[in-house]
Design a protein around this motif. Structure first.
Motif, short mmCIF file in Angstrom:
data_model
loop_
_atom_site.label_atom_id
_atom_site.label_comp_id
_atom_site.label_asym_id
_atom_site.label_seq_id
_atom_site.Cartn_x
_atom_site.Cartn_y
_atom_site.Cartn_z
N PHE A 1 -19.25 48.81 -13.67
CA PHE A 1 -20.08 48.91 -14.76
C PHE A 1 -20.23 50.29 -15.41
N THR A 2 -19.44 51.19 -15.17
CA THR A 2 -19.49 52.59 -15.70
C THR A 2 -18.15 52.96 -16.17
N ILE A 3 -18.57 53.37 -17.47
CA ILE A 3 -17.47 53.92 -18.74
C ILE A 3 -17.62 55.31 -19.07
N THR A 4 -16.52 55.76 -19.47
CA THR A 4 -16.73 56.77 -20.72
C THR A 4 -16.36 56.53 -22.09
N ASP A 5 -15.20 55.44 -21.87
CA ASP A 5 -14.84 55.22 -23.32
C ASP A 5 -14.53 53.41 -22.92
N LEU A 6 -14.67 52.95 -24.31
CA LEU A 6 -14.04 51.46 -24.38
C LEU A 6 -12.86 51.42 -25.53
N ASP B 1 -7.24 35.41 -32.05
CA ASP B 1 -6.51 34.81 -31.17
C ASP B 1 -6.07 35.26 -30.19
N GLN B 2 -5.89 36.74 -30.16
CA GLN B 2 -5.56 37.44 -29.01
C GLN B 2 -6.03 38.80 -28.86
N MET B 3 -6.79 39.27 -27.85
CA MET B 3 -7.72 40.54 -27.58
C MET B 3 -7.77 40.78 -26.36
N ILE B 4 -7.84 42.20 -25.95
CA ILE B 4 -8.15 42.68 -24.80
C ILE B 4 -8.96 43.76 -24.84
N LEU B 5 -10.40 43.77 -24.01
CA LEU B 5 -11.28 44.68 -24.00
C LEU B 5 -10.83 45.73 -22.76
N GLU B 6 -10.74 46.85 -23.21
CA GLU B 6 -10.30 47.81 -22.02
C GLU B 6 -11.47 48.94 -21.75
N LYS B 7 -11.44 49.47 -20.49
CA LYS B 7 -12.37 50.71 -20.16
C LYS B 7 -11.58 51.85 -19.66
N SER B 8 -12.23 52.86 -19.81
CA SER B 8 -11.65 54.19 -19.17
C SER B 8 -12.93 54.72 -18.36
N LEU B 9 -12.56 55.44 -17.31
CA LEU B 9 -13.39 56.17 -16.58
C LEU B 9 -13.07 57.74 -16.48
N TYR C 1 -12.47 59.53 -19.85
CA TYR C 1 -12.57 59.97 -20.99
C TYR C 1 -10.94 59.64 -21.87
N GLY C 2 -10.53 58.46 -21.52
CA GLY C 2 -9.39 57.94 -22.21
C GLY C 2 -7.88 58.25 -21.70
N ARG C 3 -7.86 58.88 -20.34
CA ARG C 3 -6.68 59.48 -19.97
C ARG C 3 -5.79 58.26 -19.32
N THR C 4 -6.78 57.37 -18.84
CA THR C 4 -6.32 56.20 -18.15
C THR C 4 -7.06 55.00 -18.77
#
Length: 474
Positions: free
Chosen positions: A257-262, A158-166, A168-171
């Motif tokens: 469109f660039t990530i290190t982590d999802l 019912d609720q979800m968020i997709l997040e990204k980090s550039l 390595y997960g620090r922010t």
């Protein structure tokens, strides 16, 4: 007669096509970093921007769950069937392979029946929220090239968020919000990618398209990469030159469109109803059977290869660059500041190779005498298209050759004079005749310059061959 002429024309076209295979398509694939070209003085290197092929990045992912004990089966528990939420006699048991649902089953090959999947514990602690964070890490900068696809074996949350980090997960930054009711869940008006445009493509939206409850054919959630590409490249992505031009000149778009982590943040399981049935809490949980992430290693347009070494992806750098992302110049190749490659001009781009350091060529007195035009290195202009020089390291301190017939060829038909300078053709300049004089003109190089002329050679050849056979182009 017409058949023989058709066959002759076909044979000619095959011949010309085979000769044209060395010319990139209209927008370029950037799959070659350098190629040897022939001049009157011999072979020289021609450099171009390049990037690795896109691949299934899930093969290289590391997954982390938070909380760590959120996977079902320890201790064993029962849960309700997916198709019938009131048939609650299914079991999850981590100690039994057939009944276990560990995280790695999110990434195994699908197509089997029954499908394999990871599953969380049930919502037995309701009304305490059932929150799960699934973090996907690559320890490498990745450029996404296709949609992110998450397939749920349970109902979509019912609720979800997709997040990204550039970093390595620090922010972390949100990529997209998903909810059955965006206004209630996240205080956002519902939108879809179709509501966006070139000017709003970076907007973070909340969508209700992928958040329904128990529906047999509604298991998939998308984060639409290609639909966003289409704002620049067209619906079928035929105009990739436009997209590459935007990526080259707009850092925010490239970073989007660039990530290190999802990170997949599951905030509320599928209920299918307005109210939670507290008598049947075993029907509420998360289950994911598949996650797909396609992309390429980010190598700053300095590599076509990306290898796995010590469980880490590394670019196989060219253009005299080095580092995990080809983000710096090699030792003895720091004659100007490092710069990423450029997609422009289409179709080969600009390699922006690292050139030999001044100190690796010779001692200062002799260097000043044989290489007076130090401004041609353009040290103060790292963001402009850089000149192209030989990739062979010039580190022999016992001699100060600017050119020779072995390592440092004069390019574009230039002649090496006593190993101290290149005598360039009228249209070229630079230490190794690597630059066109017209580049310094305010209007730049026109299509009538030497570079522009090469694209007409196949057509001229075809015309000549047609004339030789008596065929004519109407």
């Amino acid at each position: 007669m017409y058949l023989s002429r058709f066959l002759s024309l076909h044979a000619l076209w095959v011949t010309v096509s085979s000769m044209m295979q060395h010319y990139p398509s209209v927008w370029g694939h950037y799959d070659v970093c350098k190629t040897q070209i022939y001049t009157e003085e011999g072979k020289v290197w021609d450099y171009m921007a390049c990037q690795p092929e896109a691949r299934d990045m899930i093969k290289y992912v590391k997954v982390t769950l938070d909380p760590p004990d959120i996977t079902c089966g320890d201790p064993p528990e029962t849960f309700c069937a997916m198709g019938n939420p009131y048939m609650c006699n299914n079991e999850c048991d981590a100690s039994t392979q057939e009944l276990a649902h560990p995280p790695e089953l999110m990434f195994d090959l699908e197509g089997r029946h029954p499908s394999t999947f990871w599953q969380s514990t049930t919502w037995k602690d309701y009304p305490k929220p059932l929150h799960v964070n699934i973090t996907l890490s690559w320890n490498k900068t990745i450029e996404l090239t296709d949609n992110i696809v998450i397939t749920f074996e349970s109902g979509r949350p019912d609720q979800m968020i997709l997040e990204k980090s550039l970093d390595y997960g620090r922010t972390w930054q949100p990529y997209q919000y998903y909810a059955t009711d965006c206004l209630d869940a996240f205080h956002m008006d519902p939108k879809s990618v179709r509501d966006l445009s070139q000017h709003t493509v970076l907007e973070i939206i909340c969508t209700e398209e992928y958040s329904t409850g128990y529906m047999t054919n509604s298991k998939i959630i998308h984060f639409e990469i290609k639909d966003r590409f289409a704002f620049f490249a067209g619906p079928r992505l035929h105009n990739m030159a436009s997209l590459y031009g935007q990526l080259d000149t707009t850092k925010k778009l490239r970073d989007f469109f660039t990530i290190t982590d999802l990170r997949i943040r599951l905030l509320r399981p599928a209920t299918g109803e307005i109210y939670v049935d507290e008598q049947h809490l075993a029907r509420y949980f998360y289950a994911i059977s598949d996650i797909r992430v396609y992309g390429r290693c980010k190598c700053n347009l300095h590599a076509t290869g990306c290898k796995e070494e010590n469980k880490r992806l590394l670019c196989e750098c060219e253009h005299n660059t080095t580092g995990p992302d080809c983000g710096k110049c090699k030792k003895n190749y720091q004659g100007r500041p490092w710069s990423p490659g450029s997609y422009l001009p289409i179709p080969k781009g600009t390699a922006n190779i690292c050139i030999p350091s001044i100190s690796s060529i010779g001692n200062p007195p002799k260097f000043d005498r044989i290489w007076p035009n130090i401004s041609s290195l353009e040290v103060s202009k790292p963001n402009q298209a850089m000149s192209t020089v030989s990739s062979v390291q010039v580190a022999n301190h016992k001699r100060a050759n600017v050119c020779d017939n072995e390592l440092l060829h004069c390019q574009n038909g230039g002649t090496c004079i006593n190993n101290v300078r290149c005598q360039c053709p009228p249209a070229y300049t630079g230490i190794l005749c690597e630059k066109m004089k017209c580049e310094r003109d305010p209007g730049g190089c026109s299509q009538n310059s030497g570079q522009g002329a090469i694209s007409h050679r196949p057509l001229l050849l075809l015309t000549a061959l047609l004339g030789a056979t008596g065929l004519h182009i109407c």
